[in-house]
Design an enzyme around this catalytic site. Structure first.
Site, PDB file in Angstrom:
ATOM      1  N   GLU A 285       0.362  -1.212   0.127  1.00 33.35           N
ATOM      2  CA  GLU A 285      -0.350  -0.401  -0.261  1.00 33.35           C
ATOM      3  C   GLU A 285       0.895   0.832   0.080  1.00 33.35           C
ATOM      4  O   GLU A 285       1.787   0.819   0.623  1.00 33.35           O
ATOM      5  CB  GLU A 285      -1.318   0.046   0.956  1.00 33.35           C
TER       6      GLU A 285
ATOM      7  N   GLU B  57      -3.459  10.264   2.787  1.00 41.40           N
ATOM      8  CA  GLU B  57      -4.144  10.820   3.722  1.00 41.40           C
ATOM      9  C   GLU B  57      -5.105  12.018   3.543  1.00 41.40           C
ATOM     10  O   GLU B  57      -3.470  12.364   4.428  1.00 41.40           O
ATOM     11  CB  GLU B  57      -4.326   9.524   4.526  1.00 41.40           C
TER      12      GLU B  57
END
Length: 353
Positions: A115, A119
């Protein structure tokens, strides 16, 4: 040569001191020519389809309300590439809201997923958005490689470009074309199996992160200020798609990777991908001013720095033992932010180019 490089970097820092948050120009070179992908060609809804909207100009809107969030995913998984979006975030009181632009294969590899995250973490009205980057490979979330930053502009007032460059050797995060974080694989003594190496899809989501997003859950989503809508445009999927006819769980094997070798060479030699001394100087200045937390100086979690961290004795003094920036903390306490002098330039950085 090292002295000349030092002079170049110091002149660059000096030329930027009177600028706004960070210098643009050379660091952004090459991004303007990268082709974008229409939503219908490159993406498909993921969840909350009733909260997804597509404008005539190609802008995609993802919304969070008290019923559901929303998101979309790329139609393909990719072996490395440049992935980018122009993002405009919700305005006003957004505490607890999380908007994410990221790569992942968590839907395929439950325990060993990779990943790479941008964010965006909402905040109370009158307080700035935070941005977090994460790097996980082979299920290494227990060895978190997170960093958090103050957003250096109002991301609700205009769109800004966020990009992830992922190759077999390094990951670079960009904001408006300026590199803000570089994680090198460093074969042998580096990340090893923790480096993200399996094909990943591209995701965009908005969701309720009340339990942690704003001051560790102190402020939660207040739906009286909703719904909350983020806008995405200028979507870029500049990578080698994984073979859609094969088993995605086997596509990180040598044969599949070899198929994409030429595309990766094209990627890593592009102007935007080459990390010059000037780009690293711009990155260093951005990080100096905006970093709130870095795992590289969090000695509470990692008494010995993670192998990919390029630690500096000078920079170490600027962080608390738990990884929070002393400089950014002082800046947050002041009503007026003044430009901060850059730290001394390490020889490692000068010799890297």
């Amino acid at each position: 040569m090292a002295v000349a490089a030092a002079v170049t970097l110091l002149l660059f820092f000096a030329s930027c001191m009177g600028a706004s948050v960070f210098c643009t120009g050379a660091p952004a070179a090459g991004f303007e020519d990268v082709p974008t992908v229409p939503f219908d060609e490159g993406f498909t809804p993921l969840f909350g389809e009733s909260n997804l909207g597509l404008s005539g100009d190609g802008t995609v809107r993802v919304t969070l309300d008290r019923h559901t969030g929303s998101g979309f995913i790329s139609k393909h998984y990719f072996h490395h590439g440049l992935f980018s979006a122009d993002v405009r975030l919700p305005a006003g009181h957004t505490a607890g809201v999380v908007v994410a632009f990221y790569l992942s294969n968590g839907d395929v590899f439950d325990d060993t997923h990779d990943e790479l995250d941008f964010e965006f973490l909402g905040n109370r009205a009158g307080h700035r958005w935070r941005m977090q980057t994460n790097v996980y490979g082979n299920g290494s979330t227990a060895r978190g490689r997170e960093e958090r930053y103050l957003m250096p502009f109002d991301p609700s007032a205009a769109k800004h470009r966020f990009s992830v460059l992922w190759s077999s050797d390094a990951v670079v995060f960009f904001v408006d074309g300026t590199p803000v974080r570089e994680v090198q694989r460093r074969a042998g003594a580096g990340m090893g199996g923790d480096y993200p190496s399996k094909p990943m899809a591209v995701y965009v989501t908005i969701w309720d992160g009340s339990t942690w997003a704003t001051e560790n859950g102190k402020y939660t989503v207040d739906y009286r200020h909703g719904p909350f809508t983020a806008q995405f445009s200028g979507l870029v999927l500049r990578g080698c798609p994984a073979d859609a006819t094969g088993d995605i769980r086997q596509l990180h094997r040598a044969t599949s990777v070899h198929r994409c070798a030429a595309r990766e060479r094209e990627l890593t030699t592009a102007e935007y991908a080459v990390m010059t001394a000037r780009k690293r100087a711009a990155m260093r200045r951005w990080r100096w001013k905006q970093t709130l937390y870095t795992v590289c100086y969090d000695t509470d979690r990692y008494p010995a720095a993670l192998p990919e961290c390029d630690v500096s004795a000078v920079e170490r003094q600027m962080f608390e033992r738990w990884g929070e920036s002393k400089v950014a903390f002082r800046s947050r306490q002041s009503r007026v932010e003044t430009p901060l002098a850059p730290p001394l330039v390490s020889m490692n950085m000068m010799q890297a180019d």
